[in-house]
Scaffold this active site. Structure first.
Site, PDB file in Angstrom:
ATOM      1  NE  ARG A  11     -16.865 -64.513   2.194  1.00 17.47           N
ATOM      2  CZ  ARG A  11     -15.795 -65.173   1.780  1.00 17.47           C
ATOM      3  NH1 ARG A  11     -15.716 -66.472   1.959  1.00 17.47           N
ATOM      4  NH2 ARG A  11     -14.793 -64.542   1.202  1.00 17.47           N
ATOM      5  CG  ASP A  96     -15.052 -51.271   4.925  1.00 24.36           C
ATOM      6  OD1 ASP A  96     -15.379 -50.071   4.925  1.00 24.36           O
ATOM      7  OD2 ASP A  96     -15.382 -52.056   4.003  1.00 24.36           O
ATOM      8  CB  THR A 120     -19.202 -56.991  -1.195  1.00 27.83           C
ATOM      9  OG1 THR A 120     -19.140 -58.075  -0.276  1.00 27.83           O
ATOM     10  CG2 THR A 120     -20.590 -56.870  -1.774  1.00 27.83           C
TER      11      THR A 120
HETATM   12  N1  ATP Z   1     -17.720 -68.201  -0.044  1.00 27.56           N
HETATM   13  C1  ATP Z   1     -17.730 -67.006  -0.641  1.00 27.56           C
HETATM   14  N2  ATP Z   1     -18.801 -66.194  -0.507  1.00 27.56           N
HETATM   15  C2  ATP Z   1     -18.820 -64.973  -1.069  1.00 27.56           C
HETATM   16  N3  ATP Z   1     -17.798 -64.488  -1.806  1.00 27.56           N
HETATM   17  C3  ATP Z   1     -16.708 -65.248  -1.978  1.00 27.56           C
HETATM   18  C4  ATP Z   1     -16.608 -66.531  -1.395  1.00 27.56           C
HETATM   19  N4  ATP Z   1     -15.386 -67.028  -1.723  1.00 27.56           N
HETATM   20  C5  ATP Z   1     -14.766 -66.123  -2.473  1.00 27.56           C
HETATM   21  N5  ATP Z   1     -15.545 -65.042  -2.653  1.00 27.56           N
HETATM   22  C6  ATP Z   1     -15.177 -63.861  -3.438  1.00 27.56           C
HETATM   23  O1  ATP Z   1     -14.986 -62.819  -2.512  1.00 27.56           O
HETATM   24  C7  ATP Z   1     -15.638 -61.623  -2.936  1.00 27.56           C
HETATM   25  C8  ATP Z   1     -16.274 -60.996  -1.704  1.00 27.56           C
HETATM   26  O2  ATP Z   1     -15.199 -60.618  -0.882  1.00 27.56           O
HETATM   27  P1  ATP Z   1     -15.257 -60.615   0.684  1.00 27.56           P
HETATM   28  O3  ATP Z   1     -15.567 -61.970   1.190  1.00 27.56           O
HETATM   29  O4  ATP Z   1     -13.992 -59.992   1.122  1.00 27.56           O
HETATM   30  O5  ATP Z   1     -16.515 -59.658   0.885  1.00 27.56           O
HETATM   31  P2  ATP Z   1     -17.270 -59.245   2.192  1.00 27.56           P
HETATM   32  O6  ATP Z   1     -17.270 -60.326   3.205  1.00 27.56           O
HETATM   33  O7  ATP Z   1     -18.572 -58.688   1.816  1.00 27.56           O
HETATM   34  O8  ATP Z   1     -16.387 -58.159   2.730  1.00 27.56           O
HETATM   35  P3  ATP Z   1     -16.464 -56.639   2.356  1.00 27.56           P
HETATM   36  O9  ATP Z   1     -17.848 -56.147   2.544  1.00 27.56           O
HETATM   37  O10 ATP Z   1     -15.513 -56.090   3.355  1.00 27.56           O
HETATM   38  O11 ATP Z   1     -15.999 -56.512   0.965  1.00 27.56           O
HETATM   39  C9  ATP Z   1     -16.637 -61.998  -4.025  1.00 27.56           C
HETATM   40  O12 ATP Z   1     -16.501 -61.125  -5.132  1.00 27.56           O
HETATM   41  C10 ATP Z   1     -16.276 -63.439  -4.417  1.00 27.56           C
HETATM   42  O13 ATP Z   1     -15.783 -63.531  -5.743  1.00 27.56           O
HETATM   43  C1  PAU Z   2     -17.782 -49.153   0.226  1.00 28.72           C
HETATM   44  C2  PAU Z   2     -18.089 -50.192   1.296  1.00 28.72           C
HETATM   45  C3  PAU Z   2     -19.437 -50.841   1.017  1.00 28.72           C
HETATM   46  C4  PAU Z   2     -16.999 -51.272   1.186  1.00 28.72           C
HETATM   47  O1  PAU Z   2     -17.163 -52.258   2.145  1.00 28.72           O
HETATM   48  C5  PAU Z   2     -18.047 -49.554   2.716  1.00 28.72           C
HETATM   49  O2  PAU Z   2     -16.802 -49.022   2.972  1.00 28.72           O
HETATM   50  C6  PAU Z   2     -19.091 -48.482   2.888  1.00 28.72           C
HETATM   51  O3  PAU Z   2     -20.243 -48.773   3.113  1.00 28.72           O
HETATM   52  N1  PAU Z   2     -18.650 -47.185   2.755  1.00 28.72           N
HETATM   53  C7  PAU Z   2     -19.469 -46.040   2.903  1.00 28.72           C
HETATM   54  C8  PAU Z   2     -19.198 -45.033   1.826  1.00 28.72           C
HETATM   55  C9  PAU Z   2     -17.799 -44.478   1.760  1.00 28.72           C
HETATM   56  O4  PAU Z   2     -16.834 -45.130   2.171  1.00 28.72           O
HETATM   57  O5  PAU Z   2     -17.641 -43.325   1.303  1.00 28.72           O
HETATM   58  K     K Z   3     -14.548 -54.311   0.368  1.00 33.36           K
END
Ligand code: ATP
Ligand code: PAU
Ligand code: K
Length: 244
Positions: A11, A96, A120
């Site tokens: 997201r 990040d 994620t």
């Molecule tokens: N609406 C939603 N969509 C996706 N994941 C969600 C949602 N609400 C809660 N989560 C939880 O959040 C986690 C994903 O975290 P986050 O939203 O921080 O990921 P992201 O946007 O991919 O960010 P990053 O890549 O930085 O981790 C999932 O493991 C899930 O359990």
């Molecule tokens: C590990 C993730 C996917 C977490 O968002 C990101 O930080 C990434 O793509 N990292 C590259 C690999 C590394 O950090 O060594």
């Molecule tokens: K993360």
């Protein structure tokens, strides 16, 4: 005013800052990027800078159109960061993770810091008291665990997150919930114990989409701050303009 945008793997999260105060924060899907940012900028017309960290598929090009309105800072390894990067492959370190490390360094000076981002992926990032970024770990996140069990087997259903009734799961569903949720919690507690055994006096910052869920279940007491990446983006930007 500064608009910060965190493009994650799942997201997008954004927040508008006035100094160090969050005025409003937003979560949206990747396909809504342009529309949502336009809307935010319409509401907060005093935004002068747009600060972006992207680990997703969205590149700098997607933000160029906003340069007419405000100054774009698409963060990369070329920017200045407040720590010494000891990662042996600094160019492959996720932006990040660099921003989280910068936020931890600036906000909690002169101590060892561990940042755990339960998104994620779960990432661990350790910055020692001499402001050296040492590295950490990357593991599958909570949702990813449920999805991989389903995607890489013939018989395991895709389940939504649920509190396991016991560590001894007595149905397929309960066995999966126990394996995913308990495994996730035990693993993170185990990592924290390992750091505690090797470093004294350190702070743990817990963030990411699963931070609140996790904080309640860890045996180690840690406060969650799900805005830490966005706050760190704002701090990294302030640091950059003061040190460029
Ligand atoms: N609406 C939603 N969509 C996706 N994941 C969600 C949602 N609400 C809660 N989560 C939880 O959040 C986690 C994903 O975290 P986050 O939203 O921080 O990921 P992201 O946007 O991919 O960010 P990053 O890549 O930085 O981790 C999932 O493991 C899930 O359990
Ligand atoms: C590990 C993730 C996917 C977490 O968002 C990101 O930080 C990434 O793509 N990292 C590259 C690999 C590394 O950090 O060594
Ligand atoms: K993360």
């Amino acid at each position: 005013m500064v608009l910060t945008v965190d493009v994650g793997n799942t997201r997008i999260k954004a927040a508008v800052f006035e100094g160090s105060t969050v005025l409003e924060s937003f979560v949206f899907e990747k396909k809504e990027l342009e529309k949502k940012i336009k809307k935010i900028l319409k509401k907060f017309q005093n935004c002068s800078d747009l600060v972006v960290a992207s680990v997703g598929t969205i590149e700098k090009q997607s933000f160029l159109a906003f340069e007419k309105q405000l100054k774009l800072h698409f963060l990369s390894h070329e920017d200045v960061f407040p720590f010494v990067n000891k990662y042996a492959t600094p160019k492959t370190l996720g932006i990040d993770r660099m921003v989280l490390a910068a936020g931890a360094t600036l906000q909690y000076p002169n101590q060892n810091r561990l940042v755990i981002d339960a998104g994620t992926c779960i990432t661990y990032d350790f910055i020692d008291e001499n402001d050296q970024y040492l590295g950490g770990a990357i593991a599958p996140g909570l949702r990813l665990r449920y999805e991989s069990l389903h995607n890489f087997t013939a018989r395991l259903p895709l389940l939504d997150l649920e509190e396991p009734q016991s560590y001894i799961g007595n149905t397929t569903a309960q066995a999966i919930h126990s394996g995913v949720v308990n495994g996730f919690v035990y693993e993170i507690d185990g990592f924290i114990d390992e750091y505690r055994a090797n470093f004294s006096n350190f702070i743990i910052i817990l963030t990411g989409g699963d931070a609140d869920f996790l904080a309640k279940r860890l045996k180690n007491t840690i406060f969650a701050n799900s805005n830490f990446l966005l706050e760190s983006l704002n701090q990294t930007f302030q640091y950059k303009i003061n040190n460029d």
